[in-house]
Design an enzyme around this catalytic site. Structure first.
Site, PDB file in Angstrom:
ATOM      1  N   HIS A 132       6.246  -7.512  -2.443  1.00 51.34           N
ATOM      2  CA  HIS A 132       6.339  -6.760  -1.184  1.00 51.34           C
ATOM      3  C   HIS A 132       7.236  -7.486  -0.198  1.00 51.34           C
ATOM      4  O   HIS A 132       7.329  -7.078   0.963  1.00 51.34           O
ATOM      5  CB  HIS A 132       4.956  -6.616  -0.531  1.00 51.34           C
ATOM      6  N   LYS A 159       0.810  -1.212   0.000  1.00 51.40           N
ATOM      7  CA  LYS A 159       0.000   0.000   0.000  1.00 51.40           C
ATOM      8  C   LYS A 159       0.844   1.262   0.000  1.00 51.40           C
ATOM      9  O   LYS A 159       0.509   2.266   0.634  1.00 51.40           O
ATOM     10  CB  LYS A 159      -0.984   0.009   1.178  1.00 51.40           C
ATOM     11  N   LYS A 175      -8.086   7.015  -1.255  1.00 53.59           N
ATOM     12  CA  LYS A 175      -7.936   8.472  -1.333  1.00 53.59           C
ATOM     13  C   LYS A 175      -6.655   8.884  -2.041  1.00 53.59           C
ATOM     14  O   LYS A 175      -6.650   9.832  -2.818  1.00 53.59           O
ATOM     15  CB  LYS A 175      -7.954   9.086   0.068  1.00 53.59           C
ATOM     16  N   SER A 189      -3.389   3.472   5.039  1.00 56.21           N
ATOM     17  CA  SER A 189      -3.814   2.775   3.826  1.00 56.21           C
ATOM     18  C   SER A 189      -3.808   1.258   4.028  1.00 56.21           C
ATOM     19  O   SER A 189      -4.726   0.557   3.595  1.00 56.21           O
ATOM     20  CB  SER A 189      -2.897   3.150   2.652  1.00 56.21           C
ATOM     21  N   GLY A 205       1.868   2.579  -3.128  1.00 58.43           N
ATOM     22  CA  GLY A 205       1.831   3.094  -4.491  1.00 58.43           C
ATOM     23  C   GLY A 205       2.234   2.069  -5.530  1.00 58.43           C
ATOM     24  O   GLY A 205       2.627   2.429  -6.644  1.00 58.43           O
ATOM     25  N   THR A 206       2.091   0.807  -5.184  1.00 62.79           N
ATOM     26  CA  THR A 206       2.505  -0.289  -6.076  1.00 62.79           C
ATOM     27  C   THR A 206       1.770  -0.242  -7.410  1.00 62.79           C
ATOM     28  O   THR A 206       2.390  -0.219  -8.488  1.00 62.79           O
ATOM     29  CB  THR A 206       2.226  -1.652  -5.407  1.00 62.79           C
TER      30      THR A 206
END
Length: 290
Positions: free
Chosen positions: A105, A46, A253, A135, A48-49
């Site tokens: 990740h 979380k 968002k 996030s 910006g992948t």
């Protein structure tokens, strides 16, 4: 009250992993055959992948937005961390033609060992830990593969203790920051993507040695804004069966500073102290509001 168990996770070598990150995957990473022409997008979850995947996809396809978006972002990159079928991802990777698009990740201690030796191109995206935590908390609410947390307070305590999926935000970001000067590593900050997306796209393009045709940059910027991607069914995970977006949108968002809607004054003070202690000696600096 302990977290409600929807997805079952476990701790391996001190790192918490969801059930889809199997022991077989973690073992395979020790000998995973990395190729020098691989293209990797690596992030803490979380951070910006998907945003970076879309940018890389479009540049990879010669800035042809329509070509890049022919299939879901879920199928463009091999996600090494998850085994949801009978075919382990490392076996699938062996059959893929080069250059392979790969995302992960996995924390430093569990990443593919050959990454350091083979030196494929790696884009790492880092995000300030307060927004990253918020996030990830909301992602847990929606993702049925993951446990849920009864309250933000419970998740906050777990995050501060490095006891969330993929382990420590600090370890992950400090590690990749230490490699930022390697020729095959590009460290991008999420906050820079929000401030000046065009410049980030140009940096990524230059890093890979890919050109952007005249007047095409602004088309890519417009397509890759957070709001545009949130509406795009190829990137908003609307086709992902394990995410209940009625609980929390996958692309929620994308703001810098949303953490202020979650952190109490006491939590903010506690985290600021933790951040100062854990980041001591590192030149890595993040923006917490824009």
């Amino acid at each position: 009250m302990p977290p409600v168990q929807r997805g079952i996770d476990r701790i391996v070598d001190g790192v918490r992993h969801p059930w889809v990150t199997t022991d077989e995957i973690l073992e395979a990473m020790k000998t995973f055959e990395v190729r020098t022409d691989d293209i990797w997008v690596i992030t803490y979850p979380k951070a910006g992948t998907t945003w970076m995947q879309e940018i890389v996809s479009i540049l990879y396809h010669g800035c042809d937005i329509q070509k890049a978006d022919e299939i879901s972002i879920l199928k463009r990159f091999l996600f090494l961390d998850q085994q949801k079928t009978d075919v382990p991802p490392h076996n699938e990777a062996m059959r893929m033609p080069s250059p392979r698009l790969i995302k992960t990740h996995l924390p430093p201690k569990h990443m593919a060992k050959q990454l350091i030796i083979k030196k494929p191109k790696i884009v790492y995206v880092g995000r300030n830990p307060k927004d990253n935590a918020v996030s990830l908390y909301n992602f847990h609410r929606a993702n049925t593969y993951l446990r849920t947390y009864e309250t933000w307070d419970e998740f906050f305590d777990a995050f501060c203790a490095d006891d969330v999926i993929d382990g420590s935000w600090f370890d992950m970001n400090i590690y990749w920051w230490s490699l930022r000067n390697e020729e095959n590593v590009l460290f991008i900050k999420y906050e820079d993507m929000r401030k000046d997306l065009a410049s980030v796209i140009e940096r990524v393009s230059k890093f890979f040695g890919w050109s952007i045709p005249d007047k095409k940059l602004q088309d890519i910027v417009k397509h890759c804004t957070f709001d545009s991607m949130k509406k795009n069914p190829k990137t908003n995970f609307s086709d992902c069966e394990n995410i209940d977006q009625s609980l929390s949108a996958f692309m929620r968002k994308g703001e810098v500073g949303d953490w202020k809607n979650y952190f109490t004054k006491a939590q903010n003070a506690k985290f600021d102290k933790l951040y100062a202690d854990r980041m001591k000696g590192s030149s890595l600096v993040f923006e917490f509001e824009l």
